[in-house]
Scaffold this active site. Structure first.
Site, PDB file in Angstrom:
ATOM      1  N   GLU B 199      55.576  26.235  99.216  1.00  0.00           N
ATOM      2  CA  GLU B 199      56.395  25.677  98.140  1.00  0.00           C
ATOM      3  C   GLU B 199      55.949  24.296  97.663  1.00  0.00           C
ATOM      4  OE1 GLU B 199      58.689  27.171  96.438  1.00  0.00           O
ATOM      5  OE2 GLU B 199      58.937  28.995  97.628  1.00  0.00           O
ATOM      6  N   SER B 479     114.941  50.622 116.766  1.00  0.00           N
ATOM      7  CA  SER B 479     115.326  50.512 118.178  1.00  0.00           C
ATOM      8  C   SER B 479     114.548  49.472 118.965  1.00  0.00           C
ATOM      9  CB  SER B 479     115.161  51.865 118.861  1.00  0.00           C
ATOM     10  OG  SER B 479     115.953  52.812 118.200  1.00  0.00           O
TER      11      SER B 479
END
Lengths: 151, 786
Positions: B199, B479
């Protein structure tokens, strides 16, 4: 063997501390000096190692890390009443009397037949109550610390 | 062109008019003046622009350097002898952590498996209790347990070995970027070499732009007839990455140029390089951008950057040019070619020896087959963690300070729960002829005594996040509420024992502020007088309602509160049968309190928080509160164990092992809208809800729906049996099943029943000494204990 001695040492230091402190108060009814914890706190090497580690950290004054090690041991053996008892003692030292009481009660719930440990827990509960200003509650607890040792 | 011709014509027309010359001179002067004026403003504007850009790029740079997401970790796996774990599970854990199977385990994060024996070299990791160095050890697994653990270098047993925890999530800055920060001093040298080679070879020499580099890149690319090198410097690329568009205009180029020069003027090369390493865009996962090499390494290889080898580093560097085009998962051939090109450039520029590259070139890409799922899964759990954190931290600190958050999540349990929910719901829909994807579910799993949350499932699709039913769905619990009623009664041992008669005859209850309440039993029948424990085992609504009214609705509501239901419950009797919406996580808290003998431990998902540097910031210690006396809770637990033997959950022992002695409760709301199951083993508490988001009936009971998910989950988790310890104030006596009077163990039909000391029956049945027992009582008990 060395680790056992260390365990005893730890127990006695705390017990001594507690007894000394209760002595400073205006003589609440006190049980006999609790005997040290049973020699084998756990069948598991790993738990023994972690308790050793906690004691070392405690000796170095690092209570936060000692508590973390005890919690680590509790993750492995969550129903071991001795570990809960030790955590209760540590919270007591840190001045967290509410937690000290709850943790000692938890230890008791898991040790229905261990009179020695129950007595130590009640002693601790009594002390925590006394320090947080609950004199009557403290006396009750100290009385139970004694009565659980009677056959 | 057209305009110019027109202008020429105009000038030509003016030429003969000499009188106009003076005017023209004035005009020229004016023009010059105007031009100067314009130039001045232009310059001023340019200066202003430069100053502005200079400030902007600095702000951006500083901001970028510090916006670090908080990282969330699962529990670390602690290995010790006796731990329940099988080889498959250990291998899965190691894979998830990115450990590589290798013959030589000299490097960190490698392991070698031979049957049930694992040689492992762990990574070093900074835990909340300090740095733990990498270590080599051997684990043996036999029969679903760790049978031996020793350090590799010596023969001695090792009591405990802790693997580093799995990263399960991050709390990101608002703009959906993810990042795992790396420091320039810590990254592998080959990464920098590759980067410079391909790069920006003059990076350490130029001042932000590199005309020579640009020229060389052009020349190289022309010669190769393809884009080999990029022309812009790392600094320019970094600037470009600050702004997420890839617009290619002259204006943008100019801005980039100014900013690059500005960055170079203000910062050191290594600071710029570090920012680049952490900023560069390297891929996409869903709507989340992968920025920086640290995260890219995790994303593509499942390992930290420091562990990557030359060929892997070269691949990452090669991808900069086009993360999508060179995506190694989607376009492996392109990616491979690009990687090898990077390797060649590295040799060409003398960064690495030809021999090393030759080996690297032969290696496969080495990317994991899929993007790591651990970060996208666990969304419901991470959501819970975030909510706990938001009580203690500012949102912006969570998003930017790089906090390390250690949680209690157990990936093994979480996977089991997710899998159970997914597969069982699909199966239920198939069996019951329900529309596909109509069912939803939530699950919460915690440890019994420590209250640590091991798993949370917020719905059947875990990847998308979305509605977290475990935390936010308030559904009628049916319940599941009943244990609060029975506990309230059992806390009055002078009035109620587990054998007390409870009236199950029809009831109409009227109270102010609520419509008349007429509870019905599930079987639409009334059972007359029933022993208290049977009323709960078979979940009789009327008996429970009557019992609750006897002890008082306020007291029952107080019990709910003590057990850990934090929301305010309406003071109506119907609450006792669960006609109130409660979230699964609150239900889990309630059952944790019951499971741990009455000691409520506020459910915790976080153990500790560290700063980005590893300094402890906060611990979340284990806290315990005694919510109920252990005696009555013990009695209740024994009844709940019978629920899962002979009661509404009687199918459970067939689904799991009967030796687990599970205590549990089914829950079904009106018209089968909600199916619940809450239960506990020796080590775990789990709650499952199944229903529809639109609250329409699903036709499932608690046992038919939620309990199936629950048992699927537990079968994978392999919990420990529930062995209750009778507290000191509890005594167990043998009673005659026919009469409920004291009996000897050898008496026919004698059963063992627990009582709070002093509340056990005192009269003996005729089996012991022959005494007359009332016939009515005898018949009544006979009915229940046959």
């Amino acid at each position: 063997m060395v680790s056992l001695v260390r365990q005893y040492f730890f127990s006695w230091v705390i017990v001594g501390l507690l007894v000394g402190l209760t002595g400073c108060a205006t003589a609440p009814p006190r049980g006999p000096v609790p005997a040290p914890e049973p020699a084998t706190v756990s069948q598991k090497n790993v738990v023994v190692a972690l308790l050793d580690q906690a004691q070392g950290e405690h000796r170095r004054g690092d209570t936060a890390r000692a508590a973390a090690s005890l919690e680590r041991a509790l993750r492995i053996e969550p129903r071991n009443p001795v570990i809960w008892h030790r955590l209760a003692r540590l919270r007591m030292e840190q001045g967290d009397y509410a937690q000290a009481q709850s943790l000692a009660a938890k230890s008791n719930a898991l040790a229905p037949t261990d009179a020695q440990l129950r007595s130590q827990n009640w002693q601790l509960i009594g002390e925590a109550r006394r320090r947080s200003g609950d004199r009557r509650g403290a006396e009750e607890a100290f009385a139970r610390a004694q009565s659980v040792l009677e056959p | 062109m057209a305009r110019r011709t027109k202008a020429k014509k105009k000038t030509a027309a003016r030429r003969p008019k000499r009188a106009a010359r003076g005017r023209r001179r004035t005009k020229a002067r004016n023009t010059r003046k105007f031009l100067l004026f314009a130039l001045f403003w232009l310059l001023l504007a340019a200066v202003a622009a430069v100053v502005y850009l200079d400030r902007a790029v600095q702000t951006k740079f500083e901001g970028k350097r510090w916006a670090l997401p908080a990282h969330i970790y699962a529990r670390p796996l602690e290995l010790y002898e006796g731990l329940r774990l099988n080889a498959h599970e250990l291998a899965a854990e190691l894979e998830a952590l990115g450990y590589r199977s290798a013959a030589d385990t000299g490097r960190p994060a490698t392991y070698r498996r031979r049957g049930g024996e694992f040689h492992i070299t762990s990574r070093s990791f900074r835990f909340w209790d300090g740095e733990q160095a990498a270590r080599r050890f051997v684990v043996r697994l036999d029969d679903q347990h760790v049978s031996a653990l020793r350090a590799q270098d010596d023969r001695g047993a090792l009591p405990l070995a802790r693997l580093e925890p799995l990263l399960i999530g991050s709390i990101h800055p608002a703009h959906h970027e993810d990042r795992t920060l790396v420091r320039v001093d810590d990254v592998p040298e080959n990464l920098i070499s590759a980067l410079l080679a391909i790069e920006d070879r003059n990076f350490y020499r130029h001042f932000g732009v590199d005309p020579r580099g640009l020229a060389r890149a052009l020349w190289t690319n022309l010669r190769a007839r393809r884009a080999v090198q990029g022309g812009s410097t790392l600094t320019q690329q970094l600037v470009k990455n600050f702004y997420l568009t890839s617009e290619r205009t002259l204006r943008r180029k100019l801005i980039e140029l100014v900013m690059a020069l500005s960055l170079e003027a203000h910062y050191q090369k290594d600071e710029i390089l570090e920012a680049y390493l952490n900023e560069i865009y390297l891929g996409q996962r869903g709507n989340r951008a992968i920025h920086g090499f640290g995260l890219a390494s995790q994303f593509y290889f499942g390992r930290p950057l420091q562990e990557l080898e030359l060929h892997e580093l070269a691949l990452l560097v090669g991808m900069i040019k086009g993360p999508s085009y060179y995506n190694p998962r989607r376009n492996p051939e392109r990616a491979l070619a690009r990687r090898n090109l990077v390797l060649e450039e590295m040799v060409a520029q003398g960064f690495v020896a030809e021999a090393d590259v030759a080996k690297a070139r032969e290696r496969p890409l080495g990317v994991t087959t899929q993007a790591l799922t651990q970060k996208t899964a666990h969304t419901a759990f991470v959501d819970f963690v975030r909510r706990q954190l938001q009580r203690d931290y500012r949102e912006e600190d969570l998003r930017s300070e790089g906090l390390q958050i250690f949680t209690t999540l157990d990936p093994r349990v979480q996977h089991a729960a997710e899998h159970a929910v997914r597969s069982r719901l699909t199966a239920l829909e198939g069996q019951r002829g329900l529309p596909a994807d109509s069912l939803q579910a939530a699950a919460v799993v915690t440890t019994t005594d420590n209250g640590e949350v091991l798993a949370i499932v917020g719905g059947r699709d875990q990847t998308g996040g979305g509605f977290n039913r475990a935390l936010d769905a308030r559904r009628a619990i049916g319940s599941l509420a009943k244990p609060a009623v029975y506990l309230t009664a059992l806390q009055r041992p002078n009035r109620f024992t587990v054998l007390s008669a409870v009236d199950d005859s029809p009831l109409v209850w009227k109270e102010r502020g609520a419509p008349p309440w007429e509870p019905q039993n599930f079987d639409q029948r009334s059972h007359g007088d029933v022993p208290l424990r049977e009323a709960l085992i078979h979940s009789y609504n009327i008996a429970t309602a009557r019992l609750g009214l006897q002890v008082g609705v306020t007291d029952v509501i107080d019990t709910f509160r003590r057990l850990g239901i934090e929301q305010d419950l309406p003071p109506f009797a119907s609450v006792m049968l669960g006609a109130v919406g409660i979230t699964p996580v609150e239900v889990a808290q309630m059952y944790q309190t019951l499971a741990s003998g009455g000691f409520r431990v506020p459910l915790r998902a976080i153990r500790a928080v560290l700063t980005v540097d590893g300094a402890p910031l906060q611990r979340y210690p284990l806290a315990v509160e005694q919510a109920a006396a252990p005696g009555p809770v013990y009695l209740l637990s024994t009844i709940l164990q019978d629920v899962a033997r002979t009661g509404t959950a009687a199918a459970l022992p067939k689904l799991l092992s009967p030796e687990l002695n599970i205590a549990g409760k089914t829950g079904t709301s009106d018209e089968f809208r909600d199916s619940w199951f809450a239960g506990y083993t020796g080590d775990l508490v789990a709650v499952v809800w199944v229903g529809r988001d639109d609250n329409k009936p699903v036709g499932l009971t608690g046992a038919g729906g939620a309990m199936r998910v629950w048992s699927d989950m537990m079968r994978r988790v392999r919990p420990t049996p529930l062995l209750l310890t009778p507290p000191a104030d509890v005594q167990t006596v043998w009673v005659d099943a026919e009469t409920g009077l004291l009996a000897a163990p050898e008496c026919a039909g004698a059963v063992e029943v627990a009582f709070i000391k002093g509340s056990a029956p005192t009269q003996s049945s005729d089996c012991v000494p022959p005494t007359a027992s009332p016939d009515r009582l005898r018949r009544w008990f006979k009915k229940w204990f046959r």
